[in-house]
Scaffold this active site. Structure first.
Site, short mmCIF file in Angstrom:
data_model
loop_
_atom_site.label_atom_id
_atom_site.label_comp_id
_atom_site.label_asym_id
_atom_site.label_seq_id
_atom_site.Cartn_x
_atom_site.Cartn_y
_atom_site.Cartn_z
N TYR A 50 0.85 -1.19 0.00
CA TYR A 50 0.00 0.00 0.00
C TYR A 50 0.88 1.24 0.00
CZ TYR A 50 -4.88 -1.22 0.38
OH TYR A 50 -6.16 -1.62 0.10
N GLU A 52 -0.76 4.58 -0.24
CA GLU A 52 -1.74 5.70 -0.32
C GLU A 52 -1.05 7.02 -0.02
OE1 GLU A 52 -5.15 5.04 2.14
OE2 GLU A 52 -5.81 3.34 0.95
N ASP A 196 -8.92 14.79 -23.64
CA ASP A 196 -8.71 13.37 -23.34
C ASP A 196 -8.02 12.77 -24.56
OD1 ASP A 196 -8.83 10.65 -23.11
OD2 ASP A 196 -10.93 10.56 -22.49
N THR A 222 -5.22 7.47 -21.25
CA THR A 222 -4.85 6.14 -20.79
C THR A 222 -3.38 5.96 -21.16
OG1 THR A 222 -5.62 5.26 -22.89
CG2 THR A 222 -7.11 5.04 -21.02
N LYS A 225 -2.75 2.63 -24.93
CA LYS A 225 -3.15 2.57 -26.33
C LYS A 225 -1.92 2.88 -27.19
CE LYS A 225 -8.00 3.58 -25.37
NZ LYS A 225 -8.20 4.24 -24.08
N ARG A 231 -2.06 -1.07 -18.77
CA ARG A 231 -3.40 -0.48 -18.69
C ARG A 231 -3.43 0.48 -17.51
NH1 ARG A 231 -5.99 -3.20 -22.16
NH2 ARG A 231 -7.85 -1.94 -21.86
N1 DSN Z 1 -12.76 1.47 -24.83
C1 DSN Z 1 -11.75 2.29 -25.43
C2 DSN Z 1 -11.76 2.20 -26.93
O1 DSN Z 1 -11.82 1.09 -27.41
O2 DSN Z 1 -11.69 3.20 -27.59
C3 DSN Z 1 -11.81 3.71 -24.99
O3 DSN Z 1 -11.44 3.78 -23.67
#
Ligand code: DSN
Length: 413
Positions: A50, A52, A196, A222, A225, A231
């Protein structure tokens, strides 16, 4: 004891999944194949603890190494995006977006975004999501003719609804986002601009798409990607005041203990993205997308907005055959060894579970080393797969050809 010895069933399933990934072509625009180094960092003893709080201010003892790791992740994120503050703790993009909204708005405040059906994300105001339960979304539109962002509509909706925040950045938008234009609109109506960039983060830091800073007040993304990390989520800003609010909104506002093994893996991925090779990778993603788009258009498909500037494209199947649906195509392509998702086309008359299109992306295939000529071959496989949707024998034939083709392109090591 190894996983294989202690839990044979799970070990077998993981092995089977590894073989599936190796033998298929991953075309989901939001997925990628991380390096062995990222995977190794994610699977370490850091999961035991942990931590935090934030570096230098934890609620548990024994966090010395965790502070160093988190500070490295923060520094690398700031260098990548060229900003002053970064919070690397969000467990996911949706968590990052919720925390960003908590920092920018009070419950009940209005914001504007694009809706899910037009390429937005569920955390941008889909009615069942916290973003619509606790805040008040309104949506700007795509231009019906060009099927690209209609900045006049952004301004009109902003003037009408007086939002506290304007959201840009999308899950299914194949064109460049003009962050400066969005900022001008935000300034005109006195709103904060949140970008975003989850889908395009790797392109932004790799020089293949304009960066959201210095235009956006808050940037979320995120890390898994185009950025090719584990992730997870990330929030950044240039404002000290917003940074404090963001930190508070992540912890204790919406999360408890950070996933420190994932934060270490984020640091490793950010380190990889800072290397010159990552620029080559980002540019190749875009070149590959263009090659795939050209191949599909040559085969008779229509692409929303007529093409792509980034890593993804929306393929309107009706131009090839009015009866083709996204659901059928997704299923046929999976049987033929190509993984993608059905996706609504702008003003799609079909419901979301059916759709008239598929979304295809090139980040994962580019990681495996495919180049433009290979993408032309992929376009041929895709066309054959979709056209053979009712022919299981032909789909099986394509599946074995695809597996042989995929075998030429190793997974990252
Ligand atoms: N679920 C994702 C996508 O496939 O674009 C976005 O977070």
């Amino acid at each position: 004891m190894t996983l294989k010895d202690s839990d044979t069933k799970i070990a077998e399933l993981i092995d089977a999944e590894a073989r599936r990934q190796e033998s298929t072509l991953e075309l989901i625009a939001s997925e990628n194949h991380v390096s062995k180094a990222v995977m190794e960092a994610a699977g370490t003893c850091l999961t035991n603890k942990y931590a935090e709080g934030y570096p230098g201010a934890r609620y548990y003892g024994g966090c010395g190494y965790y502070d160093e790791i988190e500070n490295l992740a923060i520094d690398r994120a700031k260098r990548l995006f060229g900003c002053q503050f970064a919070n690397v703790q969000p467990h996911s993009g949706a968590n990052a977006n919720l925390a960003a909204m908590m920092a920018m708005m009070k419950p009940g405040d209005p914001f504007i975004s694009i809706n899910l059906a037009s390429g937005g994300h569920l955390s941008h105001g889909m009615k069942l999501n916290a973003s619509a339960i606790f805040y008040r979304p309104s949506h700007y539109q795509l231009d019906d003719k060009t099927e690209t962002l209609d900045y006049d509509s952004v301004l009109a909706v902003a003037k009408e609804t007086k939002p506290k925040a304007i959201l840009c950045g999308y899950s299914a938008y194949p064109r460049v986002i003009d962050f400066a234009k969005f900022r001008a609109i935000a300034d005109e109506v006195g709103a904060l601009l949140m970008a975003d960039v989850a889908h395009i983060a790797g392109l932004c830091v790799g020089g293949a798409h304009p960066q959201p800073f210095p235009h956006a007040h808050v940037v979320t993304t995120t890390t898994h990607k185009t950025l090719r990390g584990p992730r997870g989520g990330l929030i950044m800003t240039d404002s000290e005041e917003l940074a404090k609010l963001i930190n508070r909104s992540v912890f204790p506002g919406s999360q408890g203990g950070p996933l420190m093994h994932i934060i270490a893996a984020k640091a490793v991925a950010f380190g990889e993205a800072l290397k010159p090779e990552f620029k080559t990778y980002a540019a190749q993603i875009v070149r590959n997308a263009r090659a795939l788009a050209e191949g599909l258009m040559a085969a008779g498909y229509r692409l929303q907005s007529g093409g792509t500037d980034n890593h993804l494209m929306l393929v309107d199947l009706r131009a090839k055959n009015e009866a083709f649906t996204g659901a059928d195509a997704e299923k046929a392509l999976e049987a033929a060894g190509m993984i993608c998702n059905k996706n609504a086309i702008h003003n799609d008359p079909r419901p979301p579970k059916l759709t008239s299109g598929v979304r295809l992306g090139t980040p994962a295939l580019t990681t495996r080393g495919l180049k433009e000529a290979d993408m032309k071959q992929v376009a041929v496989f895709i066309d054959r797969g979709i056209c053979a949707k009712d022919d299981p024998a032909e789909l099986a034939r394509i599946r074995s050809e695809v597996a042989a083709f995929a075998g030429k392109f190793p997974m990252p090591h």
